[in-house]
Design an enzyme around this catalytic site. Structure first.
Site, PDB file in Angstrom:
ATOM      1  N   ARG A 346       0.812  -1.229   0.000  1.00  0.00           N
ATOM      2  CA  ARG A 346       0.000   0.000   0.000  1.00  0.00           C
ATOM      3  C   ARG A 346       0.846   1.280   0.000  1.00  0.00           C
ATOM      4  O   ARG A 346       0.401   2.313   0.455  1.00  0.00           O
ATOM      5  CB  ARG A 346      -0.985   0.010   1.175  1.00  0.00           C
ATOM      6  CG  ARG A 346      -2.045  -1.083   1.094  1.00  0.00           C
ATOM      7  CD  ARG A 346      -3.158  -0.854   2.090  1.00  0.00           C
ATOM      8  NE  ARG A 346      -4.230  -1.814   1.886  1.00  0.00           N
ATOM      9  CZ  ARG A 346      -4.337  -2.959   2.526  1.00  0.00           C
ATOM     10  NH1 ARG A 346      -3.413  -3.299   3.412  1.00  0.00           N
ATOM     11  NH2 ARG A 346      -5.346  -3.767   2.294  1.00  0.00           N
ATOM     12  N   LYS A 368       3.172  11.176 -11.692  1.00  0.00           N
ATOM     13  CA  LYS A 368       2.284  10.338 -12.499  1.00  0.00           C
ATOM     14  C   LYS A 368       3.002   9.022 -12.787  1.00  0.00           C
ATOM     15  O   LYS A 368       4.113   9.007 -13.299  1.00  0.00           O
ATOM     16  CB  LYS A 368       1.935  11.023 -13.812  1.00  0.00           C
ATOM     17  CG  LYS A 368       0.811  12.035 -13.721  1.00  0.00           C
ATOM     18  CD  LYS A 368       0.414  12.496 -15.114  1.00  0.00           C
ATOM     19  CE  LYS A 368      -0.758  13.450 -15.082  1.00  0.00           C
ATOM     20  NZ  LYS A 368      -1.149  13.890 -16.433  1.00  0.00           N
ATOM     21  N   GLU A 410      10.049  16.816 -25.615  1.00  0.00           N
ATOM     22  CA  GLU A 410       9.398  17.329 -24.411  1.00  0.00           C
ATOM     23  C   GLU A 410       9.945  18.707 -24.030  1.00  0.00           C
ATOM     24  O   GLU A 410       9.232  19.532 -23.462  1.00  0.00           O
ATOM     25  CB  GLU A 410       9.563  16.348 -23.250  1.00  0.00           C
ATOM     26  CG  GLU A 410       8.830  15.035 -23.408  1.00  0.00           C
ATOM     27  CD  GLU A 410       7.317  15.156 -23.201  1.00  0.00           C
ATOM     28  OE1 GLU A 410       6.840  16.258 -22.841  1.00  0.00           O
ATOM     29  OE2 GLU A 410       6.618  14.144 -23.403  1.00  0.00           O
ATOM     30  N   LYS A 451       7.802  22.448 -14.988  1.00  0.00           N
ATOM     31  CA  LYS A 451       6.900  21.365 -14.603  1.00  0.00           C
ATOM     32  C   LYS A 451       6.661  21.349 -13.101  1.00  0.00           C
ATOM     33  O   LYS A 451       5.540  21.090 -12.652  1.00  0.00           O
ATOM     34  CB  LYS A 451       7.453  20.019 -15.071  1.00  0.00           C
ATOM     35  CG  LYS A 451       6.462  18.893 -14.798  1.00  0.00           C
ATOM     36  CD  LYS A 451       6.706  17.647 -15.588  1.00  0.00           C
ATOM     37  CE  LYS A 451       5.568  16.640 -15.345  1.00  0.00           C
ATOM     38  NZ  LYS A 451       5.772  15.371 -16.054  1.00  0.00           N
ATOM     39  N   GLU A 461      -4.156  17.032 -11.388  1.00  0.00           N
ATOM     40  CA  GLU A 461      -4.825  17.415 -12.631  1.00  0.00           C
ATOM     41  C   GLU A 461      -6.337  17.543 -12.432  1.00  0.00           C
ATOM     42  O   GLU A 461      -7.146  16.970 -13.158  1.00  0.00           O
ATOM     43  CB  GLU A 461      -4.514  16.387 -13.735  1.00  0.00           C
ATOM     44  CG  GLU A 461      -4.691  16.948 -15.141  1.00  0.00           C
ATOM     45  CD  GLU A 461      -4.149  16.021 -16.221  1.00  0.00           C
ATOM     46  OE1 GLU A 461      -4.866  15.815 -17.216  1.00  0.00           O
ATOM     47  OE2 GLU A 461      -3.029  15.518 -16.056  1.00  0.00           O
ATOM     48  N   ARG A 468      -2.481  21.404 -14.643  1.00  0.00           N
ATOM     49  CA  ARG A 468      -1.558  20.355 -15.062  1.00  0.00           C
ATOM     50  C   ARG A 468      -1.911  19.770 -16.418  1.00  0.00           C
ATOM     51  O   ARG A 468      -1.041  19.229 -17.118  1.00  0.00           O
ATOM     52  CB  ARG A 468      -1.518  19.261 -13.997  1.00  0.00           C
ATOM     53  CG  ARG A 468      -0.460  18.228 -14.251  1.00  0.00           C
ATOM     54  CD  ARG A 468      -0.188  17.356 -13.052  1.00  0.00           C
ATOM     55  NE  ARG A 468       0.862  16.398 -13.374  1.00  0.00           N
ATOM     56  CZ  ARG A 468       1.468  15.626 -12.489  1.00  0.00           C
ATOM     57  NH1 ARG A 468       1.143  15.701 -11.216  1.00  0.00           N
ATOM     58  NH2 ARG A 468       2.410  14.782 -12.855  1.00  0.00           N
ATOM     59  N   ASN A 472      -0.103  18.250 -21.237  1.00  0.00           N
ATOM     60  CA  ASN A 472      -0.444  17.254 -22.253  1.00  0.00           C
ATOM     61  C   ASN A 472      -0.444  17.833 -23.663  1.00  0.00           C
ATOM     62  O   ASN A 472      -0.951  17.195 -24.588  1.00  0.00           O
ATOM     63  CB  ASN A 472      -1.828  16.652 -21.944  1.00  0.00           C
ATOM     64  CG  ASN A 472      -1.818  15.821 -20.684  1.00  0.00           C
ATOM     65  OD1 ASN A 472      -0.958  14.983 -20.483  1.00  0.00           O
ATOM     66  ND2 ASN A 472      -2.784  16.066 -19.805  1.00  0.00           N
ATOM     67  N   HIS A 475      -0.091  15.591 -26.689  1.00  0.00           N
ATOM     68  CA  HIS A 475      -0.190  14.192 -26.276  1.00  0.00           C
ATOM     69  C   HIS A 475      -1.486  13.511 -26.737  1.00  0.00           C
ATOM     70  O   HIS A 475      -1.508  12.289 -26.889  1.00  0.00           O
ATOM     71  CB  HIS A 475      -0.061  14.081 -24.757  1.00  0.00           C
ATOM     72  CG  HIS A 475       1.353  14.216 -24.282  1.00  0.00           C
ATOM     73  ND1 HIS A 475       2.094  15.353 -24.503  1.00  0.00           N
ATOM     74  CD2 HIS A 475       2.165  13.360 -23.603  1.00  0.00           C
ATOM     75  CE1 HIS A 475       3.306  15.186 -23.967  1.00  0.00           C
ATOM     76  NE2 HIS A 475       3.372  13.994 -23.428  1.00  0.00           N
ATOM     77  N   HIS A 479      -0.354  10.253 -28.376  1.00  0.00           N
ATOM     78  CA  HIS A 479      -0.655   8.956 -27.769  1.00  0.00           C
ATOM     79  C   HIS A 479      -1.442   8.067 -28.724  1.00  0.00           C
ATOM     80  O   HIS A 479      -1.256   6.842 -28.747  1.00  0.00           O
ATOM     81  CB  HIS A 479      -1.452   9.153 -26.481  1.00  0.00           C
ATOM     82  CG  HIS A 479      -0.603   9.518 -25.307  1.00  0.00           C
ATOM     83  ND1 HIS A 479      -1.143   9.880 -24.083  1.00  0.00           N
ATOM     84  CD2 HIS A 479       0.735   9.580 -25.143  1.00  0.00           C
ATOM     85  CE1 HIS A 479      -0.164  10.151 -23.236  1.00  0.00           C
ATOM     86  NE2 HIS A 479       0.983   9.977 -23.858  1.00  0.00           N
ATOM     87  N   HIS A 493       8.222   7.463 -27.975  1.00  0.00           N
ATOM     88  CA  HIS A 493       7.244   8.367 -27.358  1.00  0.00           C
ATOM     89  C   HIS A 493       7.530   9.822 -27.709  1.00  0.00           C
ATOM     90  O   HIS A 493       6.622  10.573 -28.069  1.00  0.00           O
ATOM     91  CB  HIS A 493       7.249   8.190 -25.839  1.00  0.00           C
ATOM     92  CG  HIS A 493       6.386   9.178 -25.123  1.00  0.00           C
ATOM     93  ND1 HIS A 493       5.016   9.196 -25.231  1.00  0.00           N
ATOM     94  CD2 HIS A 493       6.711  10.221 -24.299  1.00  0.00           C
ATOM     95  CE1 HIS A 493       4.521  10.182 -24.508  1.00  0.00           C
ATOM     96  NE2 HIS A 493       5.527  10.828 -23.942  1.00  0.00           N
TER      97      HIS A 493
END
Length: 595
Positions: A346, A368, A410, A451, A461, A468, A472, A475, A479, A493
């Site tokens: 956990r 993330k 990026e 960032k 987000e 945030r 993207n 993206h 993606h 990527h």
């Protein structure tokens, strides 16, 4: 003199030193020396990447390392005053250190020692030799660090130290004991703590002048790594950016993790290059490495199968909730290891050690984590913030050119989001994409600065607009194309992000949000750094309906509506959910997608 009690001559104190029971009797030291509180503001912050000759220098090390003899010579070479902390303590207290220990005990001595060191470091730059036990005290370490001083470990091996301490048989530390046994105990107890120093200099058996020259050269060549805080609600962590951080990894991580126990997750290619340096850096600081796990390189490793396998192997290695998970690798490793850390027992503490440009400027920062599903990229995961990010820019020299260019996509994204950074990208970005160390350092620093600020304002987000989600940019398109390629390595990527940046600029212009010339600028820059900009450049075609289906399943979709990040210009991004599907479809057809 009581056995085990320290003295000026034998000032290092073993953990078993006798402590006076009369703890209420005030030690004279604080009365004799008006010292500032430990929270007194430090002299100004050290500039990122600055050289260290004008900072105070604090020398630490075992008995016989030469802290005083080297310190005096070093101070003369640097044009700084020299002070010996133990002599200052004795002068301030009016008592020899042996007597301070005998009357008031070690806790009182350490408190006074901290005050003397804080007072000295609050003044003009100097060279300060400390007793061997000073840096072991966590509050003294913090005071040295907060002062902005450069801590230098004079690291000498026992065969070098032994002849130097052999005449100390009458000193308390060595009384009735074998000097080598004493040194071995001190080494085992103190070397892991000394590893937290800013700089370690190996001091072999040579003349004091030779050692002084070695230390001076190391100090003058030392560039302080940048430390960027990510300030989140109720907690904070640092992004460290600089060269040669892997050999110092244990010392840098020690204050961020609850215990000196870790498991390392990497991939086979990265492990061959960088795992030995990381292991050595951790072990020098006394870390136990419970497990070293490897996954295959490539985006395909972010799978449910690998997620389960790594979890099982971690548990089989006997981890507990204080075992830190260290991700050594690119974005794939960081995403998978972070999700494993969030899930195992956990939640385990987690450190990112990114080794690709893409990971250093983007995926390692912000918490993330996740894996890919058949339906799309990063659709299973968690927000799980690292305790620290160590971005060693020196390792970027080992990247293949294609990987470096892909990571630069990026940086270009952050430039379009920030504005002035885009101007730098257009002027200097080709140097970074080609591997220039100074340009890469700037790209990593400024990307992390952007960032970290965005993440601090919208960690999960949740902002209705902007926040945030702006990260993207490119993206949604990228993606979809990446997923259509099946994460087989044919499209990296970062290359997919580059394609997405151009498409986002084209869509922004098509909808009238930005100048018509912005897409051409984006395309020209991407081409200049060797990145693909147009879908038609790829060796395969992507049917419109398949890309649209991918975008409709993207995790950024809200209430069934696709959500795009668009531009009014560099530095003026915004989120937009009112894009008509037919506009996106028409754009894709214009870019050569059939259907």
């Amino acid at each position: 003199m009581m056995p085990g009690v320290s003295s000026r001559a034998g000032r290092d104190v073993l953990p078993s030193a006798i402590v006076s029971r009369n703890l209420d009797f005030p030690i004279p030291l604080p009365e004799a020396v008006p010292a500032p509180p430990l929270t007194a503001p430090a002299p100004g912050p050290v500039a990122e990447g600055s050289r260290s000759a004008t900072r105070s220098v604090v020398l630490i090390g075992l008995p016989g390392a030469g802290k005083s003899s080297i310190g005096k010579r070093l101070a003369q070479q640097l044009g700084l005053p020299f002070h010996d902390a133990d002599l200052e303590i004795e002068a301030a207290a009016g008592l020899p250190i042996t007597e301070i220990f005998a009357r008031y005990g070690e806790p009182h001595f350490r408190e006074g020692e901290r005050r003397v060191i804080a007072r000295l470091l609050a003044g003009p730059p100097l060279v300060l030799a400390t007793g061997g036990g000073a840096f072991v005290d966590p509050e003294t370490r913090r005071a040295i660090r907060d002062s902005g001083a450069l801590s230098v470990w004079l690291r000498a091996e026992i065969p070098v130290l032994l002849p130097r301490v052999s005449h100390r048989a009458t000193r308390p530390l060595f009384l009735h004991q074998e000097p080598e046994a004493v040194l071995q105990r001190l080494k085992a107890a103190r070397h892991p703590i000394y590893a937290e120093a800013d700089l370690a200099v190996d001091c072999p058996d040579e003349t004091p002048e030779q050692t002084t020259a070695r230390v001076q050269a190391a100090i003058e060549g030392f560039a302080a790594p940048a430390r960027l805080p990510v300030a989140l609600l109720g907690r904070e962590y640092d992004i460290m950016v600089g060269e040669d951080l892997l050999p110092r990894a244990g010392g840098l991580m020690a204050g961020a993790l609850p215990a000196r126990r870790v498991a390392i997750i990497s991939d086979a290619a990265v492990a061959d290059l960088h795992l030995p340096a990381l292991r050595a850096g951790l072990q020098q600081a006394g870390f136990e490495i419970r497990a070293t796990l490897a996954i295959p390189p490539g985006e395909g490793s972010k799978s449910l199968a690998n997620f389960g396998r790594v979890l099982e192997e971690l548990l089989a290695a006997g981890i507990d909730r204080n075992t830190g998970v260290v991700a050594l690798g690119g974005g794939v490793v960081g995403d998978l290891a972070g999700f494993v850390a969030a899930s195992a027992l956990r939640g385990l503490p987690f450190v990112q050690v990114p080794t690709t440009l893409l990971a250093q400027v983007d995926s390692s920062v912000g918490g993330k984590t996740g894996i890919n599903l058949a339906s799309g990229k990063n659709l299973a995961g968690a927000f799980w913030q690292p305790r620290m990010v160590l971005a060693d820019t020196g390792v970027l020299a080992t990247l293949p050119p294609r990987e470096l260019r892909a990571g630069y996509a990026e940086v270009a994204k952050h430039g379009l989001l920030q504005g002035p950074l885009w101007s730098w990208c257009e002027a200097e970005g080709s140097r970074a994409a080609a591997g220039d160390p100074l340009a890469l350092r700037h790209a990593v620093l400024e990307s992390c600065r952007l960032k970290s600020a965005v993440v601090a304002s919208d960690e999960r987000e949740e902002s209705a607009e902007g926040g945030r989600a702006l990260l993207n940019l490119g993206h949604t398109f990228g993606h979809a194309v990446e997923a259509e390629c099946g994460y087989d390595g044919s499209l990296l990527h970062g290359e997919a992000v580059a394609l997405g940046l151009y498409l986002a600029a084209r869509l922004s212009a098509r909808l009238g949000f930005c100048e018509a010339g912005l897409p051409d600028r984006v395309e020209a820059h991407l081409r200049a750094v060797g990145l693909p900009a147009r879908l038609a450049e790829l060796p395969r075609r992507f049917p419109v309906e398949r890309l649209m289906a991918r975008m409709r399943k993207d995790k950024k979709v809200r209430d069934g509506r696709m959500r795009f990040v668009l531009l009014r210009g560099p530095g003026e991004p915004f989120t937009w959910s009112d894009v008509a599907p037919e506009d996106a479809e028409a754009l894709l057809r214009e870019e050569g997608c059939p259907g």
